[in-house]
Design a protein around this motif. Structure first.
Motif, PDB file in Angstrom:
ATOM      1  N   UNK A   1       0.862  -1.180   0.000  1.00 60.79           N
ATOM      2  CA  UNK A   1       0.000   0.000   0.000  1.00 60.79           C
ATOM      3  C   UNK A   1       0.902   1.234   0.000  1.00 60.79           C
ATOM      4  N   UNK A   2       0.327   2.390   0.168  1.00 56.39           N
ATOM      5  CA  UNK A   2       1.108   3.619   0.068  1.00 56.39           C
ATOM      6  C   UNK A   2       1.890   3.963   1.329  1.00 56.39           C
ATOM      7  N   UNK A   3       1.674   3.233   2.404  1.00 55.14           N
ATOM      8  CA  UNK A   3       2.381   3.543   3.639  1.00 55.14           C
ATOM      9  C   UNK A   3       3.856   3.162   3.546  1.00 55.14           C
ATOM     10  N   UNK A   4       4.702   4.082   4.003  1.00 52.35           N
ATOM     11  CA  UNK A   4       6.134   3.803   4.108  1.00 52.35           C
ATOM     12  C   UNK A   4       6.490   3.355   5.518  1.00 52.35           C
TER      13      UNK A   4
ATOM     14  N   UNK B   1       3.749   7.446   0.963  1.00 55.66           N
ATOM     15  CA  UNK B   1       4.266   7.969  -0.295  1.00 55.66           C
ATOM     16  C   UNK B   1       3.193   8.826  -0.951  1.00 55.66           C
ATOM     17  N   UNK B   2       3.584  10.020  -1.370  1.00 51.59           N
ATOM     18  CA  UNK B   2       2.650  10.943  -2.013  1.00 51.59           C
ATOM     19  C   UNK B   2       3.366  11.556  -3.217  1.00 51.59           C
ATOM     20  N   UNK B   3       3.147  10.961  -4.390  1.00 49.84           N
ATOM     21  CA  UNK B   3       3.897  11.394  -5.568  1.00 49.84           C
ATOM     22  C   UNK B   3       5.360  11.057  -5.390  1.00 49.84           C
ATOM     23  N   UNK B   4       6.217  12.052  -5.552  1.00 53.14           N
ATOM     24  CA  UNK B   4       7.657  11.841  -5.375  1.00 53.14           C
ATOM     25  C   UNK B   4       8.113  12.117  -3.950  1.00 53.14           C
ATOM     26  N   UNK B   5       7.195  12.478  -3.081  1.00 51.91           N
ATOM     27  CA  UNK B   5       7.565  12.812  -1.721  1.00 51.91           C
ATOM     28  C   UNK B   5       6.854  11.967  -0.684  1.00 51.91           C
ATOM     29  N   UNK B   6       6.888  12.438   0.545  1.00 52.17           N
ATOM     30  CA  UNK B   6       6.267  11.763   1.667  1.00 52.17           C
ATOM     31  C   UNK B   6       5.275  12.707   2.337  1.00 52.17           C
ATOM     32  N   UNK B   7       4.217  12.134   2.857  1.00 58.47           N
ATOM     33  CA  UNK B   7       3.211  12.918   3.578  1.00 58.47           C
ATOM     34  C   UNK B   7       2.917  12.241   4.908  1.00 58.47           C
TER      35      UNK B   7
END
Length: 326
Positions: A263-266, A309-315
């Motif tokens: 998933x999107x979680x880092x 992960x949010x696009x090329x960055x982190x949120x």
């Protein structure tokens, strides 16, 4: 996100700082504490090592003679006597498994091995992975029965139990209990990033915990959290990975679909009184993802930091006492 639980005390210059560390569970443990001049640091070091070594000897899947390995190897329907510490961890693991709706499940040992993250080696076994996909999975809470009164457990069917998502946290709690028993009341103990703090430093400051930036190949702090009388644990999918058919897979298993979590979680960081529970819940929330995980953390009134992960960055999504911060 900050966690405080007592009023900072005035500076106590008579206390001396001590820092001890050693190897355990394939990584390192550490302890920083303040104590009077009469403390025997060597004796404290020996007690700390004994505390974590006991956990490792009971709960390791890498040691064929551990109590957990003995339970894994036992035939179905046979009661196995187990030490109280392991019984406590099994009980907590099953409870978190139910409360997380199966997102945390210690019955994933077969998946961990098949994907190359267990004692068998770092190479995925494609044929075994394929076979596991065809099998109907049953959770540890469906198969494992524990008897806390007589300190024993039994399985209704073969299952490979893996405590890697909770044992290090329990090991941190064991370090804390060790220092508590020695009368040391100002400390920070940890195993591989899972930490637990008691009290404040002599100058009244809380303990500063660096939150690692969850980027593969990068070792730098993303921020700092202040901690006192609480534990912190982080689960992430950015360190241990394997490649299969040209795709990178993370080491955290998703018991709900029998695959590595995707998933999107880092990373997910959880703050709780118990490091054992913080460790287990960080794993569960990571598996659930940025929507279901955040919602569950809110329902349970948790303190948690989700990094995605949010696009090329982190949120970041921060949950404080169950409330989502802007």
């Amino acid at each position: 996100m900050k966690t405080f639980s007592e009023t900072p005390q005035p500076s106590l210059p008579s206390l001396q700082r001590h820092a001890l560390s050693g190897e355990t569970m394939g990584t390192r443990y550490s302890a920083v504490f303040f104590a009077g001049a009469g403390i025997d640091a060597s004796a404290v070091g020996a007690a700390l090592f004994a505390a974590v070594d006991k956990v490792d000897r009971q709960m390791s899947t890498w040691k064929s003679d551990s109590d957990l390995s003995r339970l894994n190897a036992a035939p179905a329907q046979q009661w196995i006597a187990l030490p109280g510490e392991l019984m406590a961890v099994l009980d907590a693991a099953l409870r978190v498994g139910v409360q997380s709706h199966g997102a945390f499940d210690i019955g994933v040992g077969d998946l961990v091995d098949a994907w190359g993250f267990g004692p068998a080696g770092p190479v995925p076994d494609e044929s075994r992975i394929g076979a596991l996909k065809q099998r109907v999975r049953r959770s540890a809470s469906d198969i494992l029965e524990i008897d806390q009164v007589q300190k024993r457990a039994r399985k209704s069917a073969p299952i490979a139990l893996d405590l890697s998502g909770i044992a290090k946290g329990y090991g941190v709690d064991a370090l804390a209990s060790c220092l508590d028993g020695l009368g040391i009341t100002r400390y920070l103990v940890g195993i591989d990033g899972e930490m637990r703090a008691r009290g404040h430093k002599p100058d009244g400051r809380a303990w500063a915990i660096a939150i690692e930036k969850p980027v593969a190949g990068v070792r730098e702090a993303m921020g700092v959290m202040e901690l006192a009388d609480a534990a912190i644990a982080t689960s992430g999918n950015y360190r241990h990975r394997v490649e299969l058919a040209g795709t990178q897979h993370a080491h955290t298993m998703n018991p709900l679909d029998g695959q590595p979590a995707s998933n999107r979680l880092a990373s997910v960081t959880v703050v709780m009184p118990s490091c054992m529970l913080a460790d287990a819940w960080a794993t569960a929330l990571l598996v659930l993802g940025e929507t279901a995980g955040v919602e569950l953390a809110q329902r349970h009134g948790m303190n948690a930091l989700f990094v995605l992960h949010d696009g090329d960055g982190l949120r970041q999504i921060s949950i404080v006492d169950g409330q989502r911060e802007p």
